[in-house]
Design an enzyme around this catalytic site. Structure first.
Site: not given
Length: 777
Positions: A494, A554
């Site tokens: 991330d 994602d």
């Protein structure tokens, strides 16, 4: 003689103000028209066209459609029944009808009042649609309605209201003076008819015929028994009579008559109906006292607009004993935002609706008198005007994106207060940025390691980019630097979310070389998670007993960091990793309908897919809404950097899946999962909507479906502004309500979440850039 002169001037065509507007400001409407695709007006414009398309399907109505024969025996006479009268059950013939207060007689439907309103509203809607769109079809249909009601010999209405609001069996069933208010809808209608004058469908013959009709109607309006009675009315009926009369004079060419009405208005109506303290006593004795007082204010504003046509500012006038329009407005405005119990008179229903109508009045007043900025403040504080409201097109509106960013600056000031309070109440020293609001209403802050730690700094950068105020630059810089250490964190995929949303936005706005170094190091760190055998970047490290090499949809969002790093540094490795990851995801994440799985796990030895799941969705085969949003956004940005048409086609197919899904709500704020059987009672996910909207604005730049994607994105933002924004000074400083984080884990359900706010501001910024013909990102 008067009638002859009116007709003479009409036939000669020497009406001096034939192209002027009276109630509306045509210059403002023209300005709105040039800006019709802005977020400020696009929703109202779409709503107008939908209404116009419905009107296109309607049959033109006529007074000759009614079944009861008028008391005169002439089917062309307009007839309306007094609303609250019923047959007398004690009489064989039921006559005369008797009054039942508050009980509407369904016989109303048999007469002409509703068809008249339907006709006037249709003409209004169609004429406005013609003006704003230029589509001649709308003008043609509007003209058809006018011809049938006013001009065609077989269907026209006689120019009188002899039987308006009659009571069967009383006074030879003649109409009553108060029946003249039935035609108040003609005021807006005639203003809209002026918009048809450039249409080829509305001919000179139509124009002259309609002017003749209203010249005759005006004479009846002034000289008839009913007209004289309504002229003598001391309440809103008398005032509405004046507005109608002045409008009819103007439309039929009698400027002198209209000017007389305007000049008599202050003494005859305004000062006579308003007390020195602003109360309107004739209206306050009603059971709907606030409503009728506001209703009268609205009629006054219409008259003031007409007076402006003559260069007169009646709204500024004050009597010698202190009676004035503004006193009346201020009296009513003092009850805005209060409960009906605070109002010292009766308002038995409609309190909230009438408060909103008063807010509309305040906005119109400022259009007449820009010095009344205190009314702007009241309007902004109390108005709940929807983005689709037609009044936005007629009178203009504050720039919608400016308003959201203005709200954001105030809300984020509050957010910092909440953050400081939260930090003072905890022993945890590593909390840096807000993420959500807990079920108990407290603020959840997170450490730099949390995947959401970069969204709040990124949102602050968007505020700085929009406002160009240094205080937001300083705040954004401070909150970004708190997570700089994450550039070395190899345990997460991330880094794009955390560091490109924060330092990436900062670098775009400042060109700060330190930010650039942070980002390049972050890209290098992220690249270490790439597995060439699988052709993808590893997502989670946890649950190794469940997944060998999980890749979540994602992760497409983190590719922007790598693409940017390749472009900035010249190191092709980053591009190759990002592109390969996108190719692998395209190949394995999507079903035949182009919905996406959440997780695809790979065998680390063979590199083949071992399982496909939807970990955060309703079930493995379901379409988790935010997952579809990540897919749409991720492949759109991948096309930006690679120009790989396969990525563009996939993004288009994902968009098609989302918006053709039968479970997509009308407001386009998706449920958390498109396949939750609890729909329509399932939670919404505003965060998914924000991501989708932002992605659509970019996708519209590349696709032949530009108009459709822009419309969808505009609709989403309009819905969010209308119904999903938090109240100022609430929800710990977050902007949006009703997002869903991790439903299967019962976490962040129907809650404010920081990434919803981030992508909301990003989408708004992108829309503003489109409006200003600037680069999108």
């Amino acid at each position: 003689m008067k009638k002859t002169l009116i007709l003479f001037f009409v036939l000669l065509g020497i009406i001096p103000y034939a192209n002027a507007q009276w109630i509306w400001d045509i210059s403002k409407m023209t300005s709105v028209k040039t800006d019709i695709n802005s977020l400020t007006y696009s929703s109202a414009y779409r709503s107008l066209l939908k209404d116009a398309d419905r009107a296109m399907q309607k049959k033109s109505v006529s007074v000759t459609d009614k079944k009861p024969i008028p008391p005169s025996g002439d089917i062309h006479d307009y007839v309306s029944l007094s609303r609250y009268v019923w047959p007398d059950s004690t009489k064989a013939d039921g006559l005369p009808y008797i009054h039942r207060d508050g009980q509407s007689n369904p016989e109303l439907e048999n007469y002409d009042r509703n068809p008249l309103g339907e006709m006037a509203n249709a003409v209004n809607t169609l004429s406005l649609a013609y003006f704003f769109s230029g589509d001649e079809r709308y003008a043609e249909k509007a003209t058809e309605f006018l011809r049938v009601w006013f001009l065609n010999e077989k269907t026209r209405m006689n120019p009188n209201l002899n039987y308006a609001q009659f009571i069967p069996g009383l006074n030879d069933s003649k109409g009553r003076p108060m029946g003249l208010i039935d035609t108040y809808s003609f005021v807006d209608m005639l203003n809209s008819v002026k918009l048809l004058e450039k249409s080829k469908s509305y001919t000179q013959k139509d124009k002259e015929g309609l002017q003749r009709w209203f010249a005759e109607f005006t004479e009846w309006f002034e000289s008839s028994e009913q007209g004289i009675g309504e002229n003598n009315a001391k309440n809103n009926h008398g005032l509405a009579y004046d507005v109608q009369l002045a409008t009819y004079f103007l439309f039929s060419g009698n400027e002198k008559g209209a000017k007389r009405v305007v000049e008599e208005f202050p003494t005859k109506r305004m000062f006579a109906q308003i007390e020195p303290d602003g109360k309107q006593l004739q209206e306050l004795r009603r059971t709907l006292a606030f409503g009728y007082s506001e209703y009268n204010i609205r009629h006054m504003i219409d008259m003031f607009a007409i007076a402006k046509y003559f260069g007169k500012d009646l709204h500024k006038m004050e009597s010698s004993d202190g009676r004035s329009f503004y006193k009346a407005v201020d009296y009513l405005s003092s009850f805005l935002g209060k409960d009906v119990s605070d109002f010292p008179y009766q308002q038995i229903s409609g309190w909230e609706a009438k408060q909103q109508e008063l807010c509309e009045d305040l906005f119109r007043i400022v259009d007449l008198d820009p010095s009344k900025q205190n009314y702007v403040a009241l309007y902004k504080k109390y108005s709940n005007q929807k983005m689709s409201d037609r009044n936005r097109l007629l009178f203009g509106a504050p720039d919608a994106i400016d308003e959201v960013f203005s709200f954001t600056t105030r809300q984020y000031d509050y957010a910092f207060l909440c953050m400081n309070k939260s930090l003072a109440m905890t022993d945890k020293k590593n909390l840096v940025n807000p993420r959500t609001v807990e079920k108990d209403g407290s603020l959840r802050m997170v450490s730099p390691r949390d995947w959401c730690s970069g969204f709040f700094p990124g949102a602050l950068w968007y505020v700085y980019g929009y406002t160009e105020e240094n205080q937001w630059k300083e705040k954004a810089n401070k909150q970004s630097l708190l997570i700089e250490g994450e550039k070395m964190d190899r345990s997460t995929h991330d880094l794009g979310f955390k560091l490109f949303c924060s330092f990436g936005n900062g670098y775009k706005l400042t060109n700060d070389n330190h930010y650039k170094e942070v980002l390049l190091q972050s890209a290098e760190t992220l690249s270490k998670r790439f597995n060439p055998k699988i052709g993808a970047i590893r997502s989670w490290d946890h649950h190794r007993d469940q997944w060998q090499f999980p890749v979540i949809i994602d992760n497409m969002m983190n590719l922007e960091l790598l693409f940017w790093a390749a472009e900035t540094s010249g190191n092709k490795k980053y591009y190759e990793i990002a592109d390969k990851h996108a190719q692998t995801t395209l190949k394995n994440h999507f079903r035949n309908d182009y919905s996406s799985y959440h997780v695809v796990s790979y065998d680390t030895i063979s590199g083949k897919v071992e399982k496909k799941q939807t970990h955060q969705g309703y079930s493995d085969p379901s379409a988790w809404a935010r997952g579809q949003a990540w897919a749409l956004y991720g492949f759109t940005l991948s096309y930006r950097y690679t120009k790989n048409v396969d990525y563009l086609k996939l993004a288009e197919q994902v968009a098609k899946f989302i918006f053709s899904n039968p479970n997509m709500p009308a407001d386009m704020i998706p449920y958390w999962d498109f396949n939750d059987p609890a729909i329509p009672n399932a939670p919404r996910d505003a965060s998914a909507a924000c991501i989708i909207a932002s992605a659509l604005y970019e996708l519209s730049e590349y696709s032949v479906n530009k108009a459709q994607y822009t419309t969808w994105a505009d609709t989403i933002l309009s819905s969010l502004i209308d119904n999903y924004m938090a109240q100022e000074g609430t929800t710990q400083g977050f902007l949006l309500l009703h997002s869903t984080g991790n439903y299967p884990s019962s976490d962040e359900i129907d809650a404010p979440i920081v990434y919803a706010d981030y992508y909301f501001l990003e989408a708004l910024s992108r829309k503003k850039n489109i409006e200003n013909n600037k680069a999108l990102y």
